[in-house]
Structure formats: C-alpha cells, structure tokens
Design an enzyme around this catalytic site. Structure first.
Site, PDB file in Angstrom:
ATOM      1  N   CYS A   1      68.635 -53.128-136.570  1.00 62.50           N
ATOM      2  CA  CYS A   1      69.633 -52.357-137.064  1.00 62.50           C
ATOM      3  C   CYS A   1      70.961 -53.494-137.415  1.00 62.50           C
ATOM      4  O   CYS A   1      71.208 -54.425-136.831  1.00 62.50           O
ATOM      5  CB  CYS A   1      69.932 -51.535-135.676  1.00 62.50           C
ATOM      6  SG  CYS A   1      68.760 -50.585-135.076  1.00 62.50           S
TER       7      CYS A   1
ATOM      8  N   ARG B   1      67.997 -57.900-142.348  1.00 65.19           N
ATOM      9  CA  ARG B   1      67.626 -57.511-141.107  1.00 65.19           C
ATOM     10  C   ARG B   1      66.534 -56.973-140.978  1.00 65.19           C
ATOM     11  O   ARG B   1      65.828 -56.880-139.795  1.00 65.19           O
ATOM     12  CB  ARG B   1      68.652 -56.958-140.082  1.00 65.19           C
ATOM     13  CG  ARG B   1      70.039 -57.974-140.263  1.00 65.19           C
ATOM     14  CD  ARG B   1      71.128 -57.485-139.631  1.00 65.19           C
ATOM     15  NE  ARG B   1      71.116 -57.041-138.370  1.00 65.19           N
ATOM     16  CZ  ARG B   1      71.837 -57.603-137.374  1.00 65.19           C
ATOM     17  NH1 ARG B   1      72.673 -58.778-137.650  1.00 65.19           N
ATOM     18  NH2 ARG B   1      71.895 -57.565-136.227  1.00 65.19           N
TER      19      ARG B   1
ATOM     20  N   TRP C   1      66.507 -49.489-137.405  1.00 64.65           N
ATOM     21  CA  TRP C   1      65.266 -49.968-137.218  1.00 64.65           C
ATOM     22  C   TRP C   1      64.732 -49.198-136.039  1.00 64.65           C
ATOM     23  O   TRP C   1      65.109 -49.295-134.989  1.00 64.65           O
ATOM     24  CB  TRP C   1      65.119 -51.344-136.990  1.00 64.65           C
ATOM     25  CG  TRP C   1      63.855 -51.952-136.972  1.00 64.65           C
ATOM     26  CD1 TRP C   1      63.359 -52.438-138.262  1.00 64.65           C
ATOM     27  CD2 TRP C   1      63.372 -52.521-135.752  1.00 64.65           C
ATOM     28  NE1 TRP C   1      62.002 -52.928-137.732  1.00 64.65           N
ATOM     29  CE2 TRP C   1      61.990 -53.198-136.405  1.00 64.65           C
ATOM     30  CE3 TRP C   1      63.621 -52.514-134.488  1.00 64.65           C
ATOM     31  CZ2 TRP C   1      61.159 -53.617-135.511  1.00 64.65           C
ATOM     32  CZ3 TRP C   1      62.535 -53.000-133.475  1.00 64.65           C
ATOM     33  CH2 TRP C   1      61.402 -53.688-134.231  1.00 64.65           C
TER      34      TRP C   1
ATOM     35  N   ASN D   1      73.655 -49.733-132.355  1.00 61.14           N
ATOM     36  CA  ASN D   1      72.781 -50.894-132.263  1.00 61.14           C
ATOM     37  C   ASN D   1      72.328 -50.872-131.003  1.00 61.14           C
ATOM     38  O   ASN D   1      73.307 -50.921-130.252  1.00 61.14           O
ATOM     39  CB  ASN D   1      73.193 -52.056-133.045  1.00 61.14           C
ATOM     40  CG  ASN D   1      73.160 -52.149-134.540  1.00 61.14           C
ATOM     41  OD1 ASN D   1      73.002 -51.089-135.012  1.00 61.14           O
ATOM     42  ND2 ASN D   1      73.693 -53.003-134.948  1.00 61.14           N
ATOM     43  N   GLY D   2      71.089 -51.055-130.529  1.00 53.36           N
ATOM     44  CA  GLY D   2      70.901 -51.481-129.130  1.00 53.36           C
ATOM     45  C   GLY D   2      70.141 -50.345-128.477  1.00 53.36           C
ATOM     46  O   GLY D   2      69.314 -49.401-129.003  1.00 53.36           O
TER      47      GLY D   2
ATOM     48  N   GLU E   1      67.829-115.213-117.497  1.00 55.00           N
ATOM     49  CA  GLU E   1      69.188-114.848-117.893  1.00 55.00           C
ATOM     50  C   GLU E   1      69.007-113.408-118.009  1.00 55.00           C
ATOM     51  O   GLU E   1      69.928-112.724-117.721  1.00 55.00           O
ATOM     52  CB  GLU E   1      69.416-115.643-119.008  1.00 55.00           C
ATOM     53  CG  GLU E   1      70.630-115.081-119.926  1.00 55.00           C
ATOM     54  CD  GLU E   1      71.867-115.184-119.057  1.00 55.00           C
ATOM     55  OE1 GLU E   1      71.891-115.958-118.113  1.00 55.00           O
ATOM     56  OE2 GLU E   1      72.986-114.857-119.397  1.00 55.00           O
TER      57      GLU E   1
ATOM     58  N   LYS F   1      71.722-110.549-116.110  1.00 57.96           N
ATOM     59  CA  LYS F   1      72.514-109.634-116.775  1.00 57.96           C
ATOM     60  C   LYS F   1      72.412-108.429-116.290  1.00 57.96           C
ATOM     61  O   LYS F   1      73.298-107.509-116.122  1.00 57.96           O
ATOM     62  CB  LYS F   1      72.294-109.877-118.317  1.00 57.96           C
ATOM     63  CG  LYS F   1      73.037-110.919-118.990  1.00 57.96           C
ATOM     64  CD  LYS F   1      74.530-110.927-118.981  1.00 57.96           C
ATOM     65  CE  LYS F   1      75.055-112.458-118.649  1.00 57.96           C
ATOM     66  NZ  LYS F   1      74.540-113.329-117.799  1.00 57.96           N
TER      67      LYS F   1
ATOM     68  N   GLU G   1      74.117-108.159-112.992  1.00 59.22           N
ATOM     69  CA  GLU G   1      75.609-108.317-112.924  1.00 59.22           C
ATOM     70  C   GLU G   1      76.022-106.844-113.277  1.00 59.22           C
ATOM     71  O   GLU G   1      76.982-106.312-112.940  1.00 59.22           O
ATOM     72  CB  GLU G   1      75.975-109.422-113.931  1.00 59.22           C
ATOM     73  CG  GLU G   1      75.768-110.755-113.503  1.00 59.22           C
ATOM     74  CD  GLU G   1      76.232-111.586-114.457  1.00 59.22           C
ATOM     75  OE1 GLU G   1      77.254-112.347-114.256  1.00 59.22           O
ATOM     76  OE2 GLU G   1      75.811-111.611-115.463  1.00 59.22           O
TER      77      GLU G   1
ATOM     78  N   HIS H   1      50.640-114.576-108.066  1.00 64.69           N
ATOM     79  CA  HIS H   1      50.572-115.234-106.680  1.00 64.69           C
ATOM     80  C   HIS H   1      51.791-114.700-105.912  1.00 64.69           C
ATOM     81  O   HIS H   1      51.942-115.490-104.943  1.00 64.69           O
ATOM     82  CB  HIS H   1      51.188-116.904-106.989  1.00 64.69           C
ATOM     83  CG  HIS H   1      49.926-117.591-108.086  1.00 64.69           C
ATOM     84  ND1 HIS H   1      48.898-118.228-107.462  1.00 64.69           N
ATOM     85  CD2 HIS H   1      49.932-117.830-109.210  1.00 64.69           C
ATOM     86  CE1 HIS H   1      48.061-118.488-108.478  1.00 64.69           C
ATOM     87  NE2 HIS H   1      49.036-118.573-109.636  1.00 64.69           N
TER      88      HIS H   1
ATOM     89  N   LYS I   1      85.709-114.185-113.632  1.00 61.97           N
ATOM     90  CA  LYS I   1      85.350-114.695-114.782  1.00 61.97           C
ATOM     91  C   LYS I   1      85.257-116.105-114.553  1.00 61.97           C
ATOM     92  O   LYS I   1      84.354-116.883-114.996  1.00 61.97           O
ATOM     93  CB  LYS I   1      86.323-114.359-115.793  1.00 61.97           C
ATOM     94  CG  LYS I   1      85.952-114.941-117.345  1.00 61.97           C
ATOM     95  CD  LYS I   1      84.810-114.104-117.742  1.00 61.97           C
ATOM     96  CE  LYS I   1      84.332-114.696-119.031  1.00 61.97           C
ATOM     97  NZ  LYS I   1      83.077-114.262-119.254  1.00 61.97           N
TER      98      LYS I   1
END
Ligand code: F6R
Length: 570
Positions: free
Chosen positions: A2, A27, A74, A100-101, A443, A447, A450, A466, A565
């Site tokens: 609708c 629709r 519809w 509608n609904g 390394e 990182k 840290e 091991h 630092k």
C-alpha cells in the site's frame, strides 16, 4: 504494498495526488482510490486495477477540492474489490480515510461498534477506524481521533479528510511510515517521501501514535493527549524522477545497473593499500566493534538471502559466530540477546514491518543494531544505532535485484573490517624467525609489548621445539617472519609443527608461496629484497602491527606506561 499520498494547497489537489500515486506505483497494488471535500460533502472515487483506471473515472467527475487523500491498496483484509478499496467512510459519510498497515484488534472493535448499531459495508480492518472516529466525534475532530488512537492496536498509517474541515488533511501514524512534506504555502503527505521529494525536501516523519493536522500554511503534530514539537528534516537522498530510460521495465534497468551500483557500494570504502574497509558513516567506536562476540542477522526475503551469505563470511573470514533469522519468525521466539551481540538488520526499503518489529524487540533487550539499508530517512535508518548504506539508488522494480548484490558487497566489506580486528584480542604472542629474522623477531615482540602491554616473546624458530612449543595453542598466535631465503624451508617445517598443535599463524613474507599460504592463517607480503635488507620492511610491518593492535586496544601509544624516551639512570 500500500502507498498513501495527500495534498493540501493551491494546486489542483486531485492531479497532484494521482501523480503522487504514480510515484508509489512501484510498490505493487491491486486497487486505488482518492477523496476530498467539495461543498461540505465527501467526494471520492475508487477502482480495482491500475491508477489509469482510477484516473479515467475521476476525469468523468468535476472534482474541485482544496485537499485530497489517495491510496494504492495491496489487499490484506478482504479481496481486491471496489468496495474494499480505499477510501472508507463512516455511516454518515462525514469523513473518508485511507490506511496502510493492519489494525490487529479490528474484530473486537467491529463487534463493539456493531453493538452500537453501526453497520459495515466492506471486509476491511480499515473501515473500523472510520466508524470509530465518527463514533467519538462531537465537533472536536482531534479529540475524537485521539480517543480512537488510544483504542487501536497494530501498525498503521492513516490519511483522513472530514467534511467539516475541507482545507485540511489529518495524518495518523503508529509504527508505519508516514511523512509530511512542507512546501511553499502547500503541504504533502506520503508513506514514502520519494513521492513528494520532487516538490519539497523539507519533511516531518511521524510515528508512535502521532496525529498531524496538515493545512497549506500550518502543520501541527499531537500525541494522544498533547501537542508535540517535531523537528523538520531535510531529505538527503537524491530522489530524482524515476525513469526506465531505454529499458522496457525498471527491473531490467536495475539488473543492468549493477556494475555501477556495485562500484557505488565499494567506492571509498575498500582501501586497497591496507586491504581493509572504511565506512565513513560508521561511528561505532573501535572498542564497540572489538566487543562483538557474535552477530545476529535479521531480514526478510531477498535481504535474508544476503544475510545468509554474510553469516558464512563472518564465520569463515572474521571468525565471528553469526546466526541468521527470518524477522517474522524471530519476533515470536522471545530471544535471549547475550552481551556482546551485534544485531545486523538488512532491509532494502528500511520499512519491512517484520524487520522493524524485530529490531524494536532486540533494542528493548539492550542490543546494538547496525542497519544495512538503501533508503535514507527510512524507519530502519531512524531506529538503528548505525546504518551502512547500499548507495544503489532507488529500486523501483518490486523484485529486489541490484539491492541484493549491493547488500552482499557492503556485508563483505563489513566482514573484512571485522576480520582485520582478529589479532587484537589475544593476550600472548610468539614472534618466530631464523637467521636475520631472529633479532627482527625480538624487536617485533618488544614493540608489541611496549605499545600494547601484550605478552610477546621473540624466539629463534628452531628453538621452539626445545620448550616454548608447550605454550603454543589457539590462545597464543605466532607471528612468523619468513623473509630469510636461506632458512625459509626450515622455517616452513617449524610452522608445520606449530600448525599441528592448533597454533594460529600470521606470516610476514617476501615472496608469494602457495606452500606457505596453505600452512598459515594469514600472510602480509613485503617487497622482495636481499636477506640483510628484508629486516627493514619486515620490521615496519611488525611496527604497524603493534601500533594498530595498541590503537584498537585504546593505548596511550606515544607515552606507554612506565617508559621514558631517555633513560638517564642506571
Ligand atoms: C523479492 C523481494 C522481497 C524483499 C523483502 C524484504 O524479490 O523483493 O523478498 O526482499 O520483502 O524487503 P526489504 O529488503 O525492503 O526489507
């Protein structure tokens, strides 16, 4: 389904509402009708079939009305007949309304009204609303509607004209879309703002038992007991005049539009350099996405099919368990929504009643809802916490085509976004490599420790058997640095041992290798270089890995705790 259209203003109201119905034609419908007030009498026309049939009948009349309402129906309650077509009236024909609904308690109301001597002419639930308002009417139309609304159950959008108020239309909305368009000394009403966007983009959305008295110059909105200040909004989407172009049908045009609609769904979202997705419209914080432990997908029809595909993708690629439910079934399961659930509601239109009802249910239980939708301003978009847009342009053909492929694209991008977060939650990592890659591992692990405070250990890969192998398992992924050509074959052997113990492996490698890809879970490739120099690109990747994990975990990256630092003490 609708569609409602209404108009009040100086233009020819009948022409405008017929044109409005044409814009809603996509629709799908089986009958159409319209009404207005002329010389304090309700005038109307309603016909089964196409809008052209209605228009032919209307042209035989000499309707001159300052305001008009219209609807394409519809059929739900009652067959597609002229009697059941809208508008419907009260006994005195003092009012006409379109709807509608579904009025869920129409049987009870009908029985009560029949006891008061009201007789019904149609099989529709809509006619009950007309009689109910007339029953309460004693000169105060708003009061009568407020009383009626308090009695109605269901989801409904209603447009109404009354013979005592010829130059106004009244709109009533509850859990069904209805939008007022504010023009220059004129106003529009529609269940889909696309139908009036040609005239104005200023709009007021109604919902939650709201009632609007709409005149050309003023539009006032009320609840069942008070007046409400509603915000105007500007329709954002480009609602151009729909056109079939050179195609025979909209559906064929939309099938052929898919190369472009898929490009639209991808554009500026797929970041090739980083192999991930970015959604500008997504304002969920990283921590919100990280807290997602499972996904619940809700949708109907074609959108549900897209949801099923998304569930496979989320499970396989992002390792997030995803459950897909048909909205209409889900509503009645009294579902449990555990913490950590993200609900994804998929709807092209954003108006599918079952999907909207299902998201209301999950929201009431505290879930976060991510909509995937094509229509800006739709109910889903307004009620979901966030929405990812398909950007497919209006889908006019009733059968959903281009929306499906756009849904799959958007959901695969979302999967990619979620999959890229999968290394963030681990509390322990191993970095493994041989020869030049061994110190590079140390390394890389440093990182990660840290920046993100995650326990990360760098090891010479050959040493793992091991001792450290005891710690390998699903909870401790391995970052394998595979860019040392001399020890590459030996490293693959170590990775096989890890895989045999269900360890998860992220490899950083310098050359495409099918064998490696078969062993590990993910690979990040760096440019090929001499072994000594491979240290540099591999390190950059480990730095970025640490950075991104730390950022997603919300760390103070530039100032990690307990670190300085320059360490100027022994
Ligand atoms: C089939 C079709 C329907 C819709 C369904 C959901 O071609 O169009 O199955 O997919 O009604 O609609 P939306 O996606 O608007 O919620």
């Amino acid at each position: 389904m609708c569609g409602i259209f209404g108009y009040v203003g100086a233009r020819n109201a009948i022409d405008i509402v017929i044109e409005g119905l044409r814009r809603l034609e996509y629709r799908g419908y089986d009958s159409a009708g319209l009404a207005g007030v002329q010389e304090n009498q309700i005038v109307f026309s309603k016909e089964v079939g196409k809008i052209s049939v209605l228009e032919r009948e209307v042209r035989k009349q000499t309707f001159q009305v300052p305001a008009a309402i219209a609807q394409t129906r519809w059929a739900t309650h009652g067959k597609a007949t002229q009697v059941n077509a809208h508008p419907h009236f009260d006994k005195e024909r003092s009012l006409a309304l379109v709807h509608n609904g579904i009025i869920e308690n129409h049987d009870d109301l009908r029985r009560g009204l029949k006891d008061q001597g009201v007789s019904f002419v149609s099989e529709t639930d809509t006619e009950v609303v007309a009689h109910l308002i007339a029953y309460h009417y004693d000169g105060d139309l708003l009061g009568a509607i407020q009383q009626a609304v308090a009695q109605l159950k269901g989801a409904y959008a209603v447009a109404l004209v009354h013979r005592d108020f010829p130059d106004q239309i009244i709109a009533i909305a509850h859990e069904a879309p209805l939008v007022i368009g504010i023009g220059n000394h004129e106003a529009f009403l529609s269940s889909d703002p696309r139908a009036f966007a040609f005239y104005t983009r200023q709009a007021i959305y109604l919902s939650n038992s709201e009632i609007a008295i709409i005149k050309a110059e003023t539009q006032h909105v009320y609840s069942t007991h008070a007046s409400i200040d509603k915000e105007y909004c500007l329709l954002e989407q480009e609602f151009g005049e729909p056109s079939k172009g050179e195609f025979e049908h909209y559906t064929l045009k939309e099938i052929y539009e898919q190369p472009q609609t898929i490009r639209n769904a991808l554009a500026s979202r797929f970041v090739v350099e980083y192999g991930t997705a970015i959604f500008e419209e997504l304002t969920f914080e990283d921590r919100d996405l990280l807290s997602v432990e499972r996904v619940l997908i809700l949708a109907c029809g074609t959108s549900w099919h897209a949801g099923c595909i998304a569930a496979y993708m989320l499970g396989e690629l992002a390792h997030i368990s995803a459950q897909v439910e048909i909205s209409s079934e889900f509503r009645y399961k009294n579902p449990l929504i555990p913490p950590g659930t993200l609900v994804i509601a998929i709807s092209q239109s954003g108006e599918t009643a079952d999907t909207i009802a299902a998201i209301r249910e999950v929201k009431a239980k505290g879930a976060r809802v991510l909509g995937v939708c094509n229509v800006q301003g739709s109910t889903l978009v307004r009620e979901a916490d966030e929405t990812l847009f398909l950007k497919a342009g209006p889908e006019i053909g009733v059968c959903s085509t281009k929306a499906f492929t756009s849904q799959v694209v958007v959901l695969s991008l979302f999967t990619l976004l979620m999959a890229r977060r999968k290394y963030v939650d681990y509390e322990s990592f191993f970095f493994l490599g041989r020869r030049y890659m061994y110190p590079t591992c140390l390394e890389g692990a440093l990182k990660l420790k840290e920046m993100s405070y995650i326990n990360a250990n760098g090891y010479a890969a050959g040493e793992v058997k091991h001792g450290p192998l005891a710690l390998i398992g699903e909870q401790c992924p391995v970052v394998a640095l595979c860019a040392d050509r001399i020890t590459y074959g030996k490293l693959l052997g170590n990775l096989m041992e890890i895989k045999a113990r269900h360890g998860k492996i992220l490899a950083i490698a310098s050359q495409k290798d099918r064998h490696l890809e078969e062993i590990v879970d993910d690979v990040i490739y760096v440019p090929v270089s001499r072994d000594e120099l491979a240290v540099i690109p591999v390190t950059v990747v480990t730095q970025l890995l640490a950075y991104n994990i730390a950022q997603l975990r919300g760390m103070d990256i530039d100032h990690p705790r307990h670190l300085a630092k320059s360490v100027t003490v022994e």
